[in-house]
Design a protein around this motif. Sequence first.
Motif, mmCIF file in Angstrom:
data_model
loop_
_atom_site.group_PDB
_atom_site.id
_atom_site.type_symbol
_atom_site.label_atom_id
_atom_site.label_comp_id
_atom_site.label_asym_id
_atom_site.label_seq_id
_atom_site.Cartn_x
_atom_site.Cartn_y
_atom_site.Cartn_z
ATOM 1 N N HIS A 43 0.848 -1.187 0.000
ATOM 2 C CA HIS A 43 0.000 0.000 0.000
ATOM 3 C C HIS A 43 0.886 1.240 0.000
ATOM 4 O O HIS A 43 1.959 1.249 0.595
ATOM 5 C CB HIS A 43 -0.920 0.000 1.217
ATOM 6 C CG HIS A 43 -1.884 -1.142 1.211
ATOM 7 N ND1 HIS A 43 -3.057 -1.121 0.505
ATOM 8 C CD2 HIS A 43 -1.830 -2.360 1.792
ATOM 9 C CE1 HIS A 43 -3.691 -2.266 0.654
ATOM 10 N NE2 HIS A 43 -2.962 -3.038 1.434
ATOM 11 N N LEU A 47 -1.565 2.235 6.731
ATOM 12 C CA LEU A 47 -2.889 1.627 6.896
ATOM 13 C C LEU A 47 -3.415 1.828 8.315
ATOM 14 O O LEU A 47 -2.634 1.977 9.256
ATOM 15 C CB LEU A 47 -2.797 0.126 6.623
ATOM 16 C CG LEU A 47 -2.402 -0.296 5.220
ATOM 17 C CD1 LEU A 47 -2.215 -1.809 5.154
ATOM 18 C CD2 LEU A 47 -3.443 0.156 4.218
ATOM 19 N N PRO A 48 -4.732 1.784 8.481
ATOM 20 C CA PRO A 48 -5.276 1.797 9.840
ATOM 21 C C PRO A 48 -4.755 0.572 10.598
ATOM 22 O O PRO A 48 -4.422 -0.454 9.996
ATOM 23 C CB PRO A 48 -6.784 1.687 9.626
ATOM 24 C CG PRO A 48 -7.025 2.030 8.211
ATOM 25 C CD PRO A 48 -5.768 1.710 7.464
ATOM 26 N N PHE A 73 -10.275 -7.755 8.915
ATOM 27 C CA PHE A 73 -9.574 -6.472 8.997
ATOM 28 C C PHE A 73 -8.412 -6.403 8.009
ATOM 29 O O PHE A 73 -8.062 -5.336 7.528
ATOM 30 C CB PHE A 73 -9.020 -6.243 10.409
ATOM 31 C CG PHE A 73 -10.073 -6.122 11.472
ATOM 32 C CD1 PHE A 73 -10.861 -4.977 11.554
ATOM 33 C CD2 PHE A 73 -10.277 -7.128 12.389
ATOM 34 C CE1 PHE A 73 -11.827 -4.849 12.538
ATOM 35 C CE2 PHE A 73 -11.237 -7.008 13.379
ATOM 36 C CZ PHE A 73 -12.019 -5.875 13.451
ATOM 37 N N GLY A 76 -10.581 -7.762 4.273
ATOM 38 C CA GLY A 76 -11.959 -7.381 4.036
ATOM 39 C C GLY A 76 -12.956 -8.526 4.015
ATOM 40 O O GLY A 76 -14.138 -8.311 3.833
ATOM 41 N N ALA A 86 -16.335 -6.157 4.871
ATOM 42 C CA ALA A 86 -15.862 -4.784 4.981
ATOM 43 C C ALA A 86 -15.843 -4.180 3.582
ATOM 44 O O ALA A 86 -15.860 -4.908 2.583
ATOM 45 C CB ALA A 86 -14.461 -4.753 5.595
ATOM 46 N N PRO A 87 -15.833 -2.843 3.481
ATOM 47 C CA PRO A 87 -15.823 -2.207 2.156
ATOM 48 C C PRO A 87 -14.622 -2.640 1.310
ATOM 49 O O PRO A 87 -13.560 -2.945 1.847
ATOM 50 C CB PRO A 87 -15.726 -0.715 2.485
ATOM 51 C CG PRO A 87 -16.121 -0.590 3.901
ATOM 52 C CD PRO A 87 -15.803 -1.884 4.567
ATOM 53 N N LYS A 88 -14.822 -2.659 0.002
ATOM 54 C CA LYS A 88 -13.741 -3.025 -0.910
ATOM 55 C C LYS A 88 -12.549 -2.101 -0.694
ATOM 56 O O LYS A 88 -12.700 -0.889 -0.562
ATOM 57 C CB LYS A 88 -14.225 -2.925 -2.361
ATOM 58 C CG LYS A 88 -13.203 -3.412 -3.347
ATOM 59 C CD LYS A 88 -13.738 -3.416 -4.750
ATOM 60 C CE LYS A 88 -12.673 -3.952 -5.671
ATOM 61 N NZ LYS A 88 -13.140 -4.094 -7.013
ATOM 62 N N PHE A 90 -10.680 -2.134 1.939
ATOM 63 C CA PHE A 90 -10.451 -1.927 3.365
ATOM 64 C C PHE A 90 -9.395 -2.908 3.835
ATOM 65 O O PHE A 90 -9.593 -4.113 3.796
ATOM 66 C CB PHE A 90 -11.753 -2.130 4.140
ATOM 67 C CG PHE A 90 -11.617 -1.900 5.620
ATOM 68 C CD1 PHE A 90 -11.573 -0.617 6.124
ATOM 69 C CD2 PHE A 90 -11.532 -2.960 6.499
ATOM 70 C CE1 PHE A 90 -11.458 -0.396 7.489
ATOM 71 C CE2 PHE A 90 -11.409 -2.756 7.861
ATOM 72 C CZ PHE A 90 -11.372 -1.470 8.358
ATOM 73 N N HIS A 91 -8.255 -2.390 4.226
ATOM 74 C CA HIS A 91 -7.155 -3.216 4.705
ATOM 75 C C HIS A 91 -6.558 -2.572 5.938
ATOM 76 O O HIS A 91 -6.425 -1.347 6.006
ATOM 77 C CB HIS A 91 -6.067 -3.348 3.640
ATOM 78 C CG HIS A 91 -6.536 -3.979 2.375
ATOM 79 N ND1 HIS A 91 -6.667 -5.332 2.219
ATOM 80 C CD2 HIS A 91 -6.937 -3.429 1.209
ATOM 81 C CE1 HIS A 91 -7.107 -5.599 1.010
ATOM 82 N NE2 HIS A 91 -7.285 -4.455 0.369
ATOM 83 N N CYS A 92 -6.193 -3.382 6.904
ATOM 84 C CA CYS A 92 -5.574 -2.895 8.140
ATOM 85 C C CYS A 92 -4.362 -3.746 8.483
ATOM 86 O O CYS A 92 -4.235 -4.871 8.006
ATOM 87 C CB CYS A 92 -6.550 -2.988 9.312
ATOM 88 S SG CYS A 92 -7.992 -1.940 9.187
ATOM 89 N N ARG A 131 -4.719 6.245 13.420
ATOM 90 C CA ARG A 131 -5.945 5.491 13.115
ATOM 91 C C ARG A 131 -5.831 4.092 13.724
ATOM 92 O O ARG A 131 -5.442 3.142 13.058
ATOM 93 C CB ARG A 131 -6.158 5.395 11.602
ATOM 94 C CG ARG A 131 -6.376 6.745 10.952
ATOM 95 C CD ARG A 131 -6.777 6.611 9.502
ATOM 96 N NE ARG A 131 -5.666 6.078 8.699
ATOM 97 C CZ ARG A 131 -5.815 5.571 7.485
ATOM 98 N NH1 ARG A 131 -7.002 5.512 6.927
ATOM 99 N NH2 ARG A 131 -4.776 5.114 6.824
#
Length: 166
Positions: A43, A47-48, A73, A76, A86-88, A90-92, A131
């Motif tokens: 990324h 990321l959160p 998390f 997704g 989770a929304p497309k 969305f990565h943590c 975050r």
Amino acid sequence: VCVGALLGRIVAPFYVRIERGVSYGPSPSPEHCLDVYQPLRQHKELLPCVLYIHGGGFRLCNSATHWLFYLPFICGRPFPGMAPVAPKGFHCVVFGTNYRKGAYPAAVEDVCSAYLWLHKNASRYGGDPGRIIVAGDSAGANLSVLLAMCCCYDFGSVLDVAGQVF
């Protein structure tokens, strides 16, 4: 051997990069370590972060037994190919923490220490210290609420998360 932990060692490496046994202090014991789960996909921005506190009735389990709870998390969805939760996009970065079981306030002190460590070290793992999501199940959900209270009120010593972070 817990089936969840065994499956995690077999399946998870195909979807995430795992660093186990990262010490958050105050000692290098397994109870004061966490496991870091990063998405394999690179990324551009930080990321959160998710500090995930495992359940187990305050006496069982550890961060490795709860890896399935981390996947939504990280990617997704519970498993790639399954319906998203989770929304497309969305990565943590997930930090699955361990804590001492037993007498109060040991577990609360440990999750406060893990949170403080995460706030200082998130960027080393591609996470954004601004975050941070705190999540947990069962006993971990209880500890998540206590950590939130420690972020809002001054209870003194290591429990003073508010004074050290905000």
